[in-house]
Scaffold this active site. Structure first.
Site, PDB file in Angstrom:
ATOM      1  N   SER A 150       0.861  -1.183   0.000  1.00 64.44           N
ATOM      2  CA  SER A 150       0.000   0.000   0.000  1.00 64.44           C
ATOM      3  C   SER A 150       0.895   1.230   0.000  1.00 64.44           C
ATOM      4  O   SER A 150       1.787   1.333  -0.843  1.00 64.44           O
ATOM      5  CB  SER A 150      -0.946  -0.055   1.202  1.00 64.44           C
ATOM      6  N   HIS A 205      -2.553  -0.812  -3.498  1.00 61.71           N
ATOM      7  CA  HIS A 205      -3.712   0.076  -3.335  1.00 61.71           C
ATOM      8  C   HIS A 205      -3.496   1.340  -4.159  1.00 61.71           C
ATOM      9  O   HIS A 205      -2.450   1.966  -4.075  1.00 61.71           O
ATOM     10  CB  HIS A 205      -3.897   0.469  -1.865  1.00 61.71           C
ATOM     11  N   ASP A 255      -4.805  -4.418   5.716  1.00 68.11           N
ATOM     12  CA  ASP A 255      -5.162  -5.313   4.615  1.00 68.11           C
ATOM     13  C   ASP A 255      -4.026  -6.318   4.403  1.00 68.11           C
ATOM     14  O   ASP A 255      -2.858  -5.968   4.475  1.00 68.11           O
ATOM     15  CB  ASP A 255      -5.395  -4.482   3.335  1.00 68.11           C
TER      16      ASP A 255
END
Lengths: 275, 206
Positions: free
Chosen positions: B21, B48, B144
């Site tokens: 991310s 992401h 995540d």
């Protein structure tokens, strides 16, 4: 979250899908397993079932729960003029051909809550074609179809709809087509006269009309290859000679046996023409 | 830090799933270009990204990597030695048919506010590849991937997390969450990762 990464889950999944088919005649057996698993795990959790077997038991004996499950199994994500470049592609490359037909039929397959069908109606009105057009908007989820037919969308979505519409090469203002009331935007009844909302399953039903344009975006991603083949076969059968097919932005005919039946028109927007 | 276990059996891994991310582009730039042309496992990456912008990742990494780089398309067969990025606004999953593993996309609800989500890729890949999967969590500012990495481990795959204390991008939260979620096989600094990936791919010692 239930553990989708176990062999027991795989077994229970098959049994559940078989049970749904036998009891409710909804056929999810050809859906892509990976995302189906996640959605069923979420449904089981929400309905307080520790396993898919428990979920299966409840589905068989509590018919009132089936619509709840159906909402998990069918994904409702759309917006008006989603992927504006797709609609620009339609205006530039498809509309000029559609103008040559005295009357038009359009099929929005897997229309969910209707955003795509309403967008096409607006686009065709702007291009002066709606008066001679009938749009079939089909889906398997009756609740989604009711919402599609109502054509009422939350007002807080309108800003993004308006931006999409503008980027699609709009010739009018989106506000010409809806009335805002009670937190909802109600789309124009005169558009609705050209849309028929109807139940249709790409897994079990057959072709019902010959169409010049077929839009089916982000529906095939939920199918496995076999069911994709079936759906694309229906599409090829339904489209007239030189009819147009539009798919989702990351969907492709490249991995299908039907690829040879179509010519890419705007490859980056997944617009194809039947040979 | 867990003790690294003995070298895995020859060619133990057919695919490596990577989640990153905040700060992920920098970190991936240090890993993916270091993979050699004869690298055998497929590499599937969720990074992401903003939903509405086109991803430039395929272009950026094609220019730097010796391996072919693609943005994932639905039902695309997974080829060995190929890097696939999840497209913006779609979850990337792995499915399979009679011929082998396939890429699959979905527009299901975001997970951890993210679509694509790392957990979604890892759990589906774990179900398809079982023990022949490597799962890797890199820098990021949320949680995540933590559950997904455990799913990889439960199905017998091998797991690796970027050492949080040396996480480049000031975002050690994601590696920390991945380590906190359960046992992980390796916690390593970035520099050692390409060598570990090669070892997973050809079964050599690390």
């Amino acid at each position: 979250m239930h553990d989708v990464a176990t062999k027991e889950f795989d077994i229970e999944l098959r049994l559940l899908l078989e049970a749904l088919y036998l009891k409710y005649h909804y056929d999810f057996r050809g859906y892509a397993e990976s995302s189906l698993k996640r959605r069923l795990a979420q449904a089981a959790e929400r309905l307080d079932c520790a396993t898919l077997s428990q979920l299966q038991d409840r589905m068989l004996h509590e018919p009132a729960l089936f619509p709840v499950l159906l909402d998990y199994l069918t994904v409702q994500v759309s917006e008006l003029f989603r992927d504006p470049s797709y609609f620009r592609g339609l205006r530039e490359h498809v509309v000029p051909v559609l103008r040559t037909y005295p009357s038009l039929k359009v099929w929005v397959a897997g229309c969910s809550t209707g955003e795509e069908a309403w967008s096409l109606a607006i686009l065709l009105r702007e291009e002066g074609l709606l008066e001679r057009t009938l749009i079939y908007a089909t889906d398997i989820n009756p609740t989604a179809l009711q919402r599609a037919e109502a054509g009422v969308y939350a007002v807080d979505r309108i800003a993004s709809f308006t931006q999409n519409h503008r980027l699609s090469g709009a010739r009018t203002s989106l506000s010409d087509y809806y009335t805002a009331a009670y937190g909802g935007a109600v789309f124009d009844r005169s558009l609705k006269g050209h849309i028929v909302f109807s139940d249709h399953s790409l897994a079990t039903d057959s072709v019902f009309a010959e169409v010049q344009l077929l839009s089916c975006r982000n529906v095939l991603i939920y199918f496995n290859r076999e069911l994709q083949e079936r759906a694309l076969g229906l599409f090829a059968e339904s489209l007239c000679h030189k009819g147009f097919l539009g798919l989702g932005a990351r969907e492709s005919l490249r991995f299908s046996s039907h690829e040879a039946s179509f010519t890419p028109v705007v490859p980056e927007d997944r617009l194809y023409q039947k040979r | 830090m867990p003790t690294p276990r003995p070298a895995p059996p020859a060619g133990r891994v057919d695919a490596i799933v990577i989640g990153a991310s905040a700060g992920g582009v920098d970190v991936l730039t240090q890993i993916l270009p270091a993979l050699p042309t004869n690298f055998r496992p497929a590499v599937l990456v969720v990074l992401h990204l903003p939903r509405k912008l086109p991803s430039l990742l395929p272009e950026v990494f094609t220019a730097r990597c010796t391996l072919p780089v693609h943005e994932a398309t639905d039902k695309q067969p997974v080829q060995p030695g190929t890097i696939y990025f999840a497209p913006p606004n779609y979850h990337l999953l792995v499915d399979r048919d009679a011929k082998g593993p396939l890429l699959a996309l979905s527009m299901d609800a975001p997970v951890h506010f993210s679509r694509p989500a790392i957990d979604v890729l890892f759990e589906s890949a774990a179900a398809v590849y079982g023990p022949r999967l490597g799962g890797v969590i890199l820098t990021g500012a949320n949680a995540d991937g933590a559950l997904g990495l455990q799913a990889v481990k439960r199905r017998g795959g091998v797991t690796l997390v970027q050492a949080p204390n040396i996480a480049i991008a000031r975002s050690p939260a994601m590696p920390q969450a991945a380590v906190a979620a359960g046992p992980v096989d390796f916690v390593l600094p970035l520099e050692q990762m390409p060598a570990v990936f090669r070892a997973w791919g050809d079964g050599g010692a690390i």
